[in-house]
Design an enzyme around this catalytic site. Structure first.
Site, PDB file in Angstrom:
ATOM      1  N   TRP A   1       8.341  35.551  -2.233  1.00 48.91           N
ATOM      2  CA  TRP A   1       8.530  34.372  -1.390  1.00 48.91           C
ATOM      3  C   TRP A   1       7.263  33.930  -0.689  1.00 48.91           C
ATOM      4  CZ3 TRP A   1      13.785  34.350   1.649  1.00 48.91           C
ATOM      5  CH2 TRP A   1      14.856  34.324   0.713  1.00 48.91           C
ATOM      6  N   ASP A   2       6.139  34.450  -1.087  1.00 48.88           N
ATOM      7  CA  ASP A   2       4.837  33.990  -0.591  1.00 48.88           C
ATOM      8  C   ASP A   2       4.639  34.167   0.906  1.00 48.88           C
ATOM      9  OD1 ASP A   2       5.650  31.063  -2.463  1.00 48.88           O
ATOM     10  OD2 ASP A   2       4.949  32.987  -3.199  1.00 48.88           O
TER      11      ASP A   2
END
Lengths: 752, 143, 108
Positions: C48-49
């Site tokens: 999810w960065d």
């Protein structure tokens, strides 16, 4: 908070460069400042009295002493009426007035910035109290050889308890088996008997023979040792030394003592017995033998440990060319001791004996070091041969004869008595005629080849660390060097083992002769006594782990040079207050900046950077923030001032216990808030007082440089320099160079 | 090509124990050939006359010295390289030049008599001089 | 933006069972490869960065690959953690560099 600032002019010297009066005026306006005073001679009795009066009357909570370096006048400023951790020493003499004596305007600006920073640091200081820990005044000496025995006597005779543990049934080590020892060629029975009588008569010494260490746990002042004792099978109280058991034993299972041995009771090695033999039991007149005796397990608690695990002789079998084990009458020097002592061969009928030196020692493939004693041992044995019968022919084949100091006399004596010394080592020993040994050697001095035939060849084999020393690496966690000797790393403290309250004595540290072993044991005993006396008051500046931040990555446990960290009940790393040497390497390495030292926390460094006036030299001058290690670098910088060496005022130094104590997050904060350069100055690699603090600091800085490179900043903005105690010129030159480079690089783009 | 073998730094390890000369079979016969002395001269840079020394060619490369050296110095290989350097400077024993010529000319060190072979019922052996010449060419190029 | 571990810099957090990136990853994606002793992301797609791993790595061994919607190949996003601040360096595909420093709200 009520804070008092005291500026000393050092009898007017500091005032010549720095405008103290203007500083007094400015500082009075800072918030929280109650008193700002200038004094000409702050460390005098009058000066100290004045400060004490102010502390009492104004109720000062923090005091700043802006004067000379914190390493001067420590005694004078130690008791000002408040906790000494609430007193901050600001170095305005060495680092400002003397270092920048050619630039008074900027020196004053730097002093102002310095006062501001240390004022902020003082606000966050805590009143730490030294701790008192009860200490067990007892020591464990591991190894009952000549070093262990003497260490025990020295510790016991000063009124402390000693446990002496030895794995063989008798004390005395290797020396007990010698025929004579140099330089006076005394029989070991004489010296050892004296030592044993001291042990016997001193109730403080508890001797445990046939015993080995099972586990060691705990920490300095409070070690717990589990010991396993093998059964002797002979009752020490009943045995009368009649010798009948030795006569009847068919399996050579009885180890019989000599007259001077201690304990003077035989021991039975049950492993060599046959089942249901029992001849000794039958013949013993006092029923002292119990072949079913079981071993014992005991545990003791001690405050300190002395290692005296000694050495083992090198086995020359791998050097096949010398025929040890293959040819008759090729023996080692240890075996020759036994032969001459037990008169197995009579040297009264003249024999020809050749000694070959450096067998296995100074040999890259086996023992790369010099074993120190072999030259003297061969000379001792040669003198013995010549004494028994001057017609004995003795040859010594050598590389270099090493007989330092007054041992030279014995070397000359050996030559004068007719020993022939030849510089050249034979390549191969053969047996061409029965009961003789033949070899051919090139005499490098004469330039001639000699063909020699002898009755016996003695290989002068060297000293190897014992298996006991190697086993202790696991059990206590001491550090061994590449040759498996105990490594202290600190040249001035040879008894150190890089572990608090553990000291080394004798050959486990390095090859040495009997006198040096005894001296080394005495030194270890003194260190033990010093430890007992000093360990009751423990400085409170040990590191603390903030468990709210800690993620248990275990980097602190790994990197601690003294292995002081272990897990507490909650599963977080905790530093043992006794094992810790307060270097701060843990603080520097924690990726989450979760560890702080008692006197210098991450929070303090962070707020110091917050209030640091980045334009104290104006907008065009680059700024260098420096962290100087307190052992070498900070002292060298102080020295620079004393020697009149000046460097640019762009450098701003903060003292840290070790270069390894600087945390990457602080450096990141410095760079990201606009400081142009960060310098870490530590001891040269192999001189770091905390083993690998400098090395770690260098490696961490390389990582930070790489990160700066990725961020498109200049990686040379952060750097590490090695500054030894006597390198003040090198330091000043590095700073000049650094300022020039930073000017070329331009200002830090993150500067607001 | 031989720099991989020649460890110049290793020469500094020699502490003149003399074990190499003691074990050398050539030294047993000809006492003037002393490997430890040659090593010492090379390491102190006083080996200018070494190239003309006939003793350099006496080594039989038996490797006893290298086996027994307590400092692990490859004495044999150092002498090898000293020989190569001598050859490059033009110092080479007559006998070896003769052998090289024979090798180039006939393809072998000992000339074969095909007539005698025929008489004994053996097949003739081909002259391999062209192959040998090609090998020498390749070696020259690689230098 | 899946994380990429630079093998030369990663030291497996001293070879212990849970390296820092594994402990901090909220999606439980980072882990240690027992064979090489280096960390790696188990499922690049599920990342999810958050870049927590990039921020915490003590050796700076993790890099984020920027997808084309944000900056395409050649763009970089590099955090540097101070005691109470983060400095972000942003590099776009043309090589233009910009840096931003923010205070964080953690206790020092």
């Amino acid at each position: 908070m009520k804070i008092g600032i005291y500026l000393c002019t050092c009898e007017g010297e500091i005032e010549k460069v720095i405008d103290i009066d203007s500083l007094v005026k400015e500082a009075s306006g800072w918030s929280g400042i109650t008193d700002v005073h200038k004094d000409a001679f702050l460390c005098s009795e009058d000066g100290i009295r004045k400060i004490r009066k102010d502390v009492e009357s104004s109720g000062l909570e923090r005091v700043l002493i802006a004067a000379c370096s914190p390493f001067f006048k420590m005694e004078e400023f130690s008791d000002l009426g408040l906790n000494k951790y609430l007193v901050e020493r600001v170095n305005i003499r060495e680092q400002c007035s003397r270092a920048h004596r050619n630039d008074p305007e900027n020196a004053t600006k730097k002093t102002k910035a310095m006062l501001r920073i240390f004022l902020e640091k003082a606000k966050y200081s805590q009143p730490l109290q030294p701790l008192q820990l009860p200490s067990l005044r007892s020591a464990l000496v591991i190894g009952g050889g000549v070093a262990g025995i003497n260490a025990s006597i020295d510790i016991a005779e000063t009124g402390n308890e000693v446990f002496l543990i030895e794995k063989n049934p008798f004390l005395g080590g290797k020396v007990a088996g010698f025929h004579k020892y140099f330089p006076r060629m005394c029989p070991p029975s004489c010296g050892l008997e004296l030592m044993f009588s001291k042990i016997k008569s001193n109730p403080n010494v508890h001797v445990l023979t046939s015993s080995e260490i099972d586990t060691i746990s705990g920490s300095p002042c409070n070690f717990e040792i589990f010991i396993k004792t093998s059964p002797r099978h002979i009752d020490m109280d009943k045995c009368v030394l009649c010798g009948k058991c030795l006569e009847v034993c068919p399996h050579n299972a009885i180890v019989y003592p000599e007259g001077f041995s201690y304990p003077c009771i035989p021991a039975i090695n049950k492993g060599l017995c046959a089942v249901d033999c029992n001849k000794c039991v039958a013949v013993c007149p006092v029923d002292a033998i119990d072949l079913d005796e079981e071993g014992k397990a005991t545990n003791i608690k001690v405050g300190a440990i002395v290692l005296a695990t000694g050495w083992e002789p090198f086995d020359p079998t791998p050097l096949a060319e010398f025929g040890y084990g293959r040819l008759e009458n090729v023996v080692t020097n240890i075996e020759f001791e036994k032969i001459s002592k037990e008169k197995k061969i009579s040297f009264e009928e003249p024999k020809k004996v050749a000694f070959i030196q450096c067998v296995g020692s100074r040999d890259e493939r086996h023992l790369p070091y010099c074993s120190d004693v072999c030259c003297m041992v061969s000379i001792k044995q040669a003198l013995f041969l010549k004494e028994v019968n001057p017609d004995n022919e003795v040859y010594i084949f050598y590389n270099d004869i090493r007989t330092p100091g007054e041992y030279e006399e014995l070397y000359q004596k050996a030559r004068r008595r007719g020993t022939i010394f030849i510089k050249g080592i034979p390549s191969e020993l053969k047996q061409d005629e029965p009961q003789k040994i033949n070899f051919s050697v090139f005499d490098t001095v004469a330039g001639k080849r000699l063909d020699i035939t002898t009755d016996m060849v003695v290989l002068a084999t060297g000293i190897k660390p014992s298996q006991g020393t190697i086993d202790l690496k696991e059990k206590i966690g001491i550090v061994l060097n590449k040759n498996n000797f105990v490594e202290s790393h600190i040249q001035c403290y040879p008894q150190d083992t890089q572990r608090n309250a553990v000291f080394s004595a004798g050959c486990c540290r390095a090859p040495m002769d009997v006198s040096r072993s005894i001296e080394s044991a005495g030194a270890a005993a003194i260190k033990t006594l010093q430890f007992f006396n000093n360990c009751t008051e423990i400085t409170p500046d040990n590191p603390a782990v903030n468990i709210l931040k800690c993620d248990v990555c275990k980097r602190c446990i790994e990197e601690c040079p003294f292995k002081a960290y272990s897990f507490d009940e909650k599963g977080f790393p905790k530093s043992d207050i006794m094992k810790c040497r307060r270097c701060g390497v843990c603080m520097g390495g924690c990726p989450l900046a979760a560890i702080s030292l008692g006197g210098l926390s991450i929070e303090q460094l962070s707020v110091m950077l917050d209030v640091f006036d980045r334009s104290y030299l104006g907008e065009d001058e680059p700024l260098i923030l420096g962290f100087l290690c307190k052992n070498d670098a900070y002292r060298a910088v102080d020295d620079a001032a004393l020697k009149g060496i000046t460097y640019p005022p762009n450098f701003f130094g903060i003292m840290v216990p070790c270069a390894g104590a600087v945390n990457g997050a602080i450096i990141a904060k410095a760079i990201s808030t606009g400081i142009d350069g960060v310098l870490i100055a530590g001891c040269p690699d192999n001189q770091c007082h905390y083993i690998h603090g400098s090395t770690l600091a260098k490696a961490r800085l390389t990582d930070i440089s790489n990160k700066l490179k990725e961020m498109y900043l200049e990686p040379e903005r952060v750097r590490f320099i090695s500054i030894g105690r006597d390198d003040p010129e090198k330091f000043a030159d590095s700073i000049e160079e650094y300022v020039e480079e930073l000017k070329k690089m331009g200002r830090n783009p993150l500067r607001l | 090509m031989y720099n991989e073998f020649f460890d110049r730094e290793k020469l500094k390890y020699c502490y003149q124990c003399g074990k190499c000369s003691s074990g050398c079979d050539i030294n047993r016969i000809d006492v003037s050939f002393q490997p430890h002395r040659l090593l010492h001269l090379i390491s102190i840079g006083a080996a200018d006359n070494l190239m003309e020394d006939a003793g350099l060619w006496k080594c039989t490369t038996c490797f006893t010295c290298s086996e027994r050296c307590p400092q692990g110095i490859k004495v044999t290989e150092i002498l090898w390289i000293a020989r190569t350097i001598a050859v490059k400077a033009g110092h080479i024993p007559e006998l070896l030049i003769t052998q090289k010529d024979i090798l180039l000319r006939t393809g072998r060190l000992i000339p074969m008599d095909n007539k005698k072979r025929g008489k004994a019922g053996l097949t003739a052996i081909q002259e391999e001089s062209s192959v040998v010449a090609r090998i020498f060419e390749i070696v020259e190029k690689e230098k | 933006m899946p994380p990429y571990v630079v093998k030369d810099k990663c030291d497996g957090c001293k070879g212990k069972e849970e390296p820092l990136c594994e402990q901090i990853c909220i999606g439980d994606l980072m882990t240690l490869d027992m064979n090489t002793g280096k960390a790696y992301c188990r499922s690049l797609r599920d990342c999810w960065d958050c870049m927590s791993c990039t921020k915490i790595c003590p050796k700076g061994a993790i890099e984020q690959r920027i997808p084309y919607q944000l900056g395409y190949h050649g763009a970089k996003l590099i955090p540097m953690m101070g005691t109470d601040s983060i400095t972000w360096t942003c590099v776009d595909i043309n090589g233009k560099v910009e840096r931003f420093t923010y205070r964080t709200r953690n206790k020092k």
